[in-house]
Design a protein around this motif. Sequence first.
Motif, PDB file in Angstrom:
ATOM      1  N   ARG A   1       6.678  11.239 -12.960  1.00 37.77           N
ATOM      2  CA  ARG A   1       6.131  10.083 -13.679  1.00 37.77           C
ATOM      3  C   ARG A   1       5.671   8.985 -12.727  1.00 37.77           C
ATOM      4  O   ARG A   1       5.485   7.847 -13.135  1.00 37.77           O
ATOM      5  CB  ARG A   1       7.195   9.532 -14.646  1.00 37.77           C
ATOM      6  N   THR A   2       5.501   9.324 -11.484  1.00 40.48           N
ATOM      7  CA  THR A   2       5.067   8.380 -10.464  1.00 40.48           C
ATOM      8  C   THR A   2       3.755   8.863  -9.867  1.00 40.48           C
ATOM      9  O   THR A   2       3.631  10.027  -9.505  1.00 40.48           O
ATOM     10  CB  THR A   2       6.131   8.263  -9.349  1.00 40.48           C
ATOM     11  N   ARG A   3       2.791   7.961  -9.759  1.00 36.17           N
ATOM     12  CA  ARG A   3       1.490   8.377  -9.224  1.00 36.17           C
ATOM     13  C   ARG A   3       0.871   7.221  -8.424  1.00 36.17           C
ATOM     14  O   ARG A   3       1.030   6.050  -8.791  1.00 36.17           O
ATOM     15  CB  ARG A   3       0.548   8.801 -10.345  1.00 36.17           C
ATOM     16  N   PRO A   4       0.186   7.541  -7.340  1.00 32.38           N
ATOM     17  CA  PRO A   4      -0.491   6.488  -6.587  1.00 32.38           C
ATOM     18  C   PRO A   4      -1.660   5.927  -7.389  1.00 32.38           C
ATOM     19  O   PRO A   4      -2.280   6.641  -8.185  1.00 32.38           O
ATOM     20  CB  PRO A   4      -0.980   7.202  -5.330  1.00 32.38           C
ATOM     21  N   TYR A   5      -1.934   4.656  -7.187  1.00 34.77           N
ATOM     22  CA  TYR A   5      -3.149   4.104  -7.773  1.00 34.77           C
ATOM     23  C   TYR A   5      -4.363   4.802  -7.148  1.00 34.77           C
ATOM     24  O   TYR A   5      -4.302   5.273  -6.005  1.00 34.77           O
ATOM     25  CB  TYR A   5      -3.208   2.589  -7.557  1.00 34.77           C
TER      26      TYR A   5
ATOM     27  N   GLN B   1      -7.732   5.899  -0.147  1.00 35.84           N
ATOM     28  CA  GLN B   1      -8.889   5.235   0.459  1.00 35.84           C
ATOM     29  C   GLN B   1      -8.460   4.034   1.290  1.00 35.84           C
ATOM     30  O   GLN B   1      -8.911   3.835   2.430  1.00 35.84           O
ATOM     31  CB  GLN B   1      -9.858   4.785  -0.641  1.00 35.84           C
ATOM     32  N   VAL B   2      -7.578   3.224   0.734  1.00 43.16           N
ATOM     33  CA  VAL B   2      -7.145   2.005   1.415  1.00 43.16           C
ATOM     34  C   VAL B   2      -6.331   2.330   2.666  1.00 43.16           C
ATOM     35  O   VAL B   2      -6.580   1.786   3.752  1.00 43.16           O
ATOM     36  CB  VAL B   2      -6.321   1.121   0.453  1.00 43.16           C
ATOM     37  N   LEU B   3      -5.365   3.227   2.533  1.00 38.58           N
ATOM     38  CA  LEU B   3      -4.533   3.566   3.689  1.00 38.58           C
ATOM     39  C   LEU B   3      -5.347   4.252   4.784  1.00 38.58           C
ATOM     40  O   LEU B   3      -5.137   4.000   5.976  1.00 38.58           O
ATOM     41  CB  LEU B   3      -3.374   4.452   3.243  1.00 38.58           C
ATOM     42  N   HIS B   4      -6.283   5.099   4.377  1.00 41.85           N
ATOM     43  CA  HIS B   4      -7.141   5.764   5.363  1.00 41.85           C
ATOM     44  C   HIS B   4      -8.001   4.748   6.104  1.00 41.85           C
ATOM     45  O   HIS B   4      -8.136   4.809   7.340  1.00 41.85           O
ATOM     46  CB  HIS B   4      -8.023   6.801   4.661  1.00 41.85           C
ATOM     47  N   ALA B   5      -8.576   3.808   5.381  1.00 46.04           N
ATOM     48  CA  ALA B   5      -9.443   2.804   6.009  1.00 46.04           C
ATOM     49  C   ALA B   5      -8.649   1.904   6.955  1.00 46.04           C
ATOM     50  O   ALA B   5      -9.136   1.566   8.050  1.00 46.04           O
ATOM     51  CB  ALA B   5     -10.128   1.966   4.931  1.00 46.04           C
TER      52      ALA B   5
ATOM     53  N   MET C   1       0.960 -10.018   2.936  1.00 46.91           N
ATOM     54  CA  MET C   1       1.876  -9.337   2.025  1.00 46.91           C
ATOM     55  C   MET C   1       1.122  -9.029   0.742  1.00 46.91           C
ATOM     56  O   MET C   1       0.527  -9.914   0.126  1.00 46.91           O
ATOM     57  CB  MET C   1       3.078 -10.239   1.726  1.00 46.91           C
ATOM     58  N   VAL C   2       1.147  -7.770   0.327  1.00 47.74           N
ATOM     59  CA  VAL C   2       0.445  -7.339  -0.883  1.00 47.74           C
ATOM     60  C   VAL C   2       1.495  -6.872  -1.885  1.00 47.74           C
ATOM     61  O   VAL C   2       2.233  -5.917  -1.626  1.00 47.74           O
ATOM     62  CB  VAL C   2      -0.538  -6.184  -0.577  1.00 47.74           C
ATOM     63  N   GLY C   3       1.589  -7.557  -3.033  1.00 49.01           N
ATOM     64  CA  GLY C   3       2.593  -7.195  -4.022  1.00 49.01           C
ATOM     65  C   GLY C   3       2.218  -7.677  -5.403  1.00 49.01           C
ATOM     66  O   GLY C   3       1.193  -8.347  -5.588  1.00 49.01           O
TER      67      GLY C   3
ATOM     68  N   ILE D   1      -6.117  -9.920  -6.627  1.00 52.75           N
ATOM     69  CA  ILE D   1      -7.024  -8.787  -6.726  1.00 52.75           C
ATOM     70  C   ILE D   1      -6.774  -8.042  -8.040  1.00 52.75           C
ATOM     71  O   ILE D   1      -5.665  -8.044  -8.573  1.00 52.75           O
ATOM     72  CB  ILE D   1      -6.889  -7.818  -5.534  1.00 52.75           C
ATOM     73  N   ASP D   2      -7.824  -7.412  -8.540  1.00 55.88           N
ATOM     74  CA  ASP D   2      -7.744  -6.652  -9.783  1.00 55.88           C
ATOM     75  C   ASP D   2      -7.741  -5.148  -9.539  1.00 55.88           C
ATOM     76  O   ASP D   2      -7.575  -4.372 -10.484  1.00 55.88           O
ATOM     77  CB  ASP D   2      -8.917  -7.019 -10.698  1.00 55.88           C
ATOM     78  N   ALA D   3      -7.931  -4.734  -8.298  1.00 55.61           N
ATOM     79  CA  ALA D   3      -7.907  -3.319  -7.943  1.00 55.61           C
ATOM     80  C   ALA D   3      -7.479  -3.216  -6.487  1.00 55.61           C
ATOM     81  O   ALA D   3      -7.814  -4.081  -5.657  1.00 55.61           O
ATOM     82  CB  ALA D   3      -9.282  -2.683  -8.135  1.00 55.61           C
ATOM     83  N   LEU D   4      -6.746  -2.177  -6.159  1.00 56.66           N
ATOM     84  CA  LEU D   4      -6.164  -2.039  -4.831  1.00 56.66           C
ATOM     85  C   LEU D   4      -7.209  -2.051  -3.724  1.00 56.66           C
ATOM     86  O   LEU D   4      -6.977  -2.605  -2.638  1.00 56.66           O
ATOM     87  CB  LEU D   4      -5.336  -0.744  -4.776  1.00 56.66           C
ATOM     88  N   GLU D   5      -8.374  -1.457  -3.966  1.00 61.36           N
ATOM     89  CA  GLU D   5      -9.377  -1.368  -2.913  1.00 61.36           C
ATOM     90  C   GLU D   5      -9.879  -2.734  -2.437  1.00 61.36           C
ATOM     91  O   GLU D   5     -10.437  -2.850  -1.342  1.00 61.36           O
ATOM     92  CB  GLU D   5     -10.572  -0.508  -3.355  1.00 61.36           C
ATOM     93  N   GLU D   6      -9.657  -3.781  -3.234  1.00 61.99           N
ATOM     94  CA  GLU D   6     -10.087  -5.118  -2.826  1.00 61.99           C
ATOM     95  C   GLU D   6      -9.309  -5.636  -1.624  1.00 61.99           C
ATOM     96  O   GLU D   6      -9.733  -6.594  -0.962  1.00 61.99           O
ATOM     97  CB  GLU D   6      -9.955  -6.081  -4.008  1.00 61.99           C
TER      98      GLU D   6
END
Length: 233
Positions: A87-91, A96-100, A178-180, A218-223
């Motif tokens: 029941r756990t999934r990455p956004y 994309q974010v971690l790779h960049a 810090m991103v949270g 931010i409204d989406a992680l990629e931001e």
Amino acid sequence: MSQLVIFDFDGTLFDTYEAIEHSIRLTFQELLPIHPPPSPAAIRPLVSTGAPPGDTFRALHPDPGAFDETRWVPRYREIYAIHSQARTRPYPAARQVLHALRAQNQPVAIISNKAAAAVTAALEKSDLLDYIPEDLILGYGVPGVERKPDPSSFTDILLPRLKAHVGADWTAEGRVLMVGDTLTDIHYARNIGAQVCWCRYGQGDQEACEALQPDYIIDALEEVLALVKGQAP
């Protein structure tokens, strides 16, 4: 010079709400079978604060005076470890974010109030563990790590470990983001002198978090990638 990006886990990199709610209800069903488990509507506001499991269970328990944290919280962690991964999934943008960030040689860490073993297991299952050094994944169960917003996990544990990766002359001043998604993350960022990016898409209480005036929203992680490049929206 590199900027350190510290991610929270729940509601930031991974959508874990379903896993948390399911595990809370299973814990009630096992330890208090004579009473109906709490409803999703009762659970959500408590999860949104980022409160410790003990506080959450005490608030949901029909007789808080009879609540035994030493029994309930360890059992909850055991149940979560068994049932959470399905029941756990990455956004969607996590890879994309971690790779960049890795391509830009930006150091990345995770500091969570969740068990570090659960964080590591979720990253490994999603094939994302290679993006973050395991010694920079801090959470419950790592010796010396206190719950956010206590700053000691940053000052006493993360910084010495980070310098082993990026060099002893690296300084944190003005170079930590810090991103949270909860009040706890915003308070933690302020306690360690970091800028804070609040994730509106996560599990936190929107009104309460916005009232603290985080540096970025931010409204989406990629931001996050625009913030790291100094191109904040």
